[in-house]
Write a protein that holds these residues in place. Structure first.
Motif, PDB file in Angstrom:
ATOM      1  N   CYS A  18       0.838  -1.213   0.000  1.00 48.71           N
ATOM      2  CA  CYS A  18       0.000   0.000   0.000  1.00 48.71           C
ATOM      3  C   CYS A  18       0.869   1.258   0.000  1.00 48.71           C
ATOM      4  CB  CYS A  18      -0.917   0.012   1.219  1.00 48.71           C
ATOM      5  SG  CYS A  18      -2.324  -1.117   1.069  1.00 48.71           S
ATOM      6  N   GLN A  20       3.879   1.571  -1.222  1.00 48.51           N
ATOM      7  CA  GLN A  20       4.475   1.740  -2.549  1.00 48.51           C
ATOM      8  C   GLN A  20       3.470   2.339  -3.522  1.00 48.51           C
ATOM      9  OE1 GLN A  20       5.949  -2.128  -3.641  1.00 48.51           O
ATOM     10  NE2 GLN A  20       7.407  -2.211  -1.961  1.00 48.51           N
ATOM     11  N   ASN A  21       2.230   1.815  -3.507  1.00 51.27           N
ATOM     12  CA  ASN A  21       1.185   2.354  -4.381  1.00 51.27           C
ATOM     13  C   ASN A  21       0.899   3.814  -4.063  1.00 51.27           C
ATOM     14  OD1 ASN A  21       0.789  -0.050  -5.765  1.00 51.27           O
ATOM     15  ND2 ASN A  21      -0.701  -0.814  -4.297  1.00 51.27           N
ATOM     16  N   LYS A  22       0.912   4.141  -2.784  1.00 50.27           N
ATOM     17  CA  LYS A  22       0.671   5.521  -2.363  1.00 50.27           C
ATOM     18  C   LYS A  22       1.762   6.440  -2.905  1.00 50.27           C
ATOM     19  CE  LYS A  22      -0.073   8.336   1.759  1.00 50.27           C
ATOM     20  NZ  LYS A  22       1.055   9.253   1.548  1.00 50.27           N
ATOM     21  N   VAL A  24       3.496   6.029  -5.650  1.00 54.87           N
ATOM     22  CA  VAL A  24       3.246   6.203  -7.090  1.00 54.87           C
ATOM     23  C   VAL A  24       2.167   7.248  -7.316  1.00 54.87           C
ATOM     24  CG1 VAL A  24       2.358   5.061  -9.169  1.00 54.87           C
ATOM     25  CG2 VAL A  24       4.019   3.888  -7.722  1.00 54.87           C
ATOM     26  N   GLN A  76      -8.160   8.142  -5.337  1.00 52.39           N
ATOM     27  CA  GLN A  76      -7.415   6.885  -5.255  1.00 52.39           C
ATOM     28  C   GLN A  76      -6.513   6.876  -4.026  1.00 52.39           C
ATOM     29  OE1 GLN A  76      -5.936   7.074  -9.496  1.00 52.39           O
ATOM     30  NE2 GLN A  76      -6.298   4.890  -9.384  1.00 52.39           N
ATOM     31  N   PHE A  80      -6.522   4.240  -0.895  1.00 53.94           N
ATOM     32  CA  PHE A  80      -5.347   3.542  -0.376  1.00 53.94           C
ATOM     33  C   PHE A  80      -5.117   3.884   1.095  1.00 53.94           C
ATOM     34  CE2 PHE A  80      -3.914   2.835  -4.821  1.00 53.94           C
ATOM     35  CZ  PHE A  80      -3.630   1.486  -4.709  1.00 53.94           C
TER      36      PHE A  80
END
Length: 383
Positions: A18, A20-22, A24, A76, A80
């Motif tokens: 999570c 890492q996605n945040k 990005v 998004q 997250f």
């Protein structure tokens, strides 16, 4: 306890993903915000220029699109963040359960020690043995007991420290979510304001359709002249180049796809490649063989890739252009004020080849592979 540890490892892994996605999404948000700022700066500079009304409308439309994209990105991020809060809450619940179990186990251990009088003198417990072998067993047992007790104490301490850190993390995530929601509300207000401004500008442009049609006719004529000149020059070609050299240049150009420098610094695309509906004239479709980029500060035009100047030429309306060959590929730089290169000259990536008109500050840029037009945005580095 083993099952609890496995759950914790899984939860920590999910939190890491999570995060890492945040990261990005945050980078994406920063990129979108940067483009919005560039558009806003340019609109502020040209808002009093009546000749730039259509370009301003296109820029404002682009800004609205990017603002809506920014809001979606924020949503998004919020999603997250909700997941991270949920996972962190689950980790806290698991740690609290582990802490209770550890303290219960530790209590059982202390009660057992009390029953066996292990809390009394260490030496007296050993020397009260019936024989040497029993004393040795007691000594080993006491060492194991003390080691296990110390380990349990350390685990309880670490678990409580982890709990404290996770509670602090949960508080930080809650504050972050609050700020994110506030940013979403702000962006929505900005979007509504820009939409109102666009609608007013649209009505203004619609009231002057005659001028727009004349302007569009001139643009289409210029595009046709430029296309004809480019095709003629490609047919004629520059001086012969060895096949192996042409192949090398072609492959080098292809390998650099999506990572090429922009022809102007701090540029903003105001017209995109391909066929599209005219923004204000109904049932009118326009075609763009390249893209139009408006400069922010610098008016220096640079070669996006090393190659050989095929030609520098002027159209009948006086528009100056440069054509550079890169093996089987060609790049076109048009709407220039001054040209600093000549036919046959070798140029390097990033080398200045021309200067834009300081009052217009818009470059028309195209990429061709032989006689096929390509979308320049597929080749240029993402801004």
């Amino acid at each position: 306890m083993k099952q609890g540890s496995s759950i914790l490892i899984l939860l920590f892994s999910m939190l890491s993903i999570c995060a890492q996605n945040k990261s990005v999404l945050e980078q994406k948000r920063a990129s979108i915000q940067n483009e919005i700022n560039l558009i806003g700066k340019r609109l502020k500079q040209t808002q009093q220029d009546s000749k730039a009304a259509l370009d301003n409308y296109l820029s404002l439309q682009r800004k609205i699109q990017k603002r809506a994209q920014l809001i979606r990105t924020l949503e998004q991020e919020d999603s997250f963040l909700d997941n991270r809060i949920l996972r962190t809450t689950e980790v806290i619940a698991s740690l609290e359960k582990d802490a209770i179990l550890l303290e219960e186990e530790y209590g059982v251990l202390l009660r057992q020690a009390l029953r066996e009088k292990l809390s009394e003198s260490y030496l007296s417990f050993i020397f009260s043995a019936q024989n040497f072998n029993e004393a040795l067993k007691r000594w080993r047992y006491l060492n194991q007991y003390r080691s296990y007790r110390a380990r349990q104490t350390q685990i309880i301490k670490e678990t409580k420290n982890s709990l404290q850190k996770k509670h602090a993390k949960l508080n930080a995530l809650s504050l972050e979510k609050e700020k994110l929601l506030e940013e979403q509300r702000f962006q929505q207000v900005q979007l509504n304001s820009e939409s109102e401004r666009r609608n007013k500008l649209y009505k203004r442009l619609k009231s002057d359709e005659t001028s727009l049609r004349f302007e569009l006719k001139d643009q289409q004529e210029e595009a046709f002249q430029l296309k004809s000149a480019i095709l003629d020059l490609i047919n004629i070609g520059s001086k012969p180049v060895a096949d192996n050299l042409t192949g090398d240049l072609t492959q080098d150009f292809q390998r650099s796809k999506a990572n090429m420098t922009w022809p102007i610094a701090d540029g903003l695309v105001i017209r995109f490649f391909g066929k599209q509906q005219h923004p204000t004239l109904p049932k009118i479709e326009i075609a763009n063989n390249g893209i139009d980029i408006r400069a922010d500060n610098s008016t220096a035009v640079v070669a996006i890739f090393s190659g050989e100047v095929t030609a520098s030429f002027s159209l009948p309306n006086g528009t100056q252009s440069v054509l550079i060959r890169h093996g089987e590929y060609y790049t076109v730089y048009s709407n220039l004020e001054q040209i600093f290169v000549e036919k046959g000259q070798e140029v390097g990536t990033g080398q200045q080849i021309a200067e834009l008109n300081p009052t217009d500050q818009t470059i028309h840029f195209e990429i061709w592979r032989q006689k096929v037009r390509l979308n320049p945005l597929d080749w240029l580095r993402k801004q």
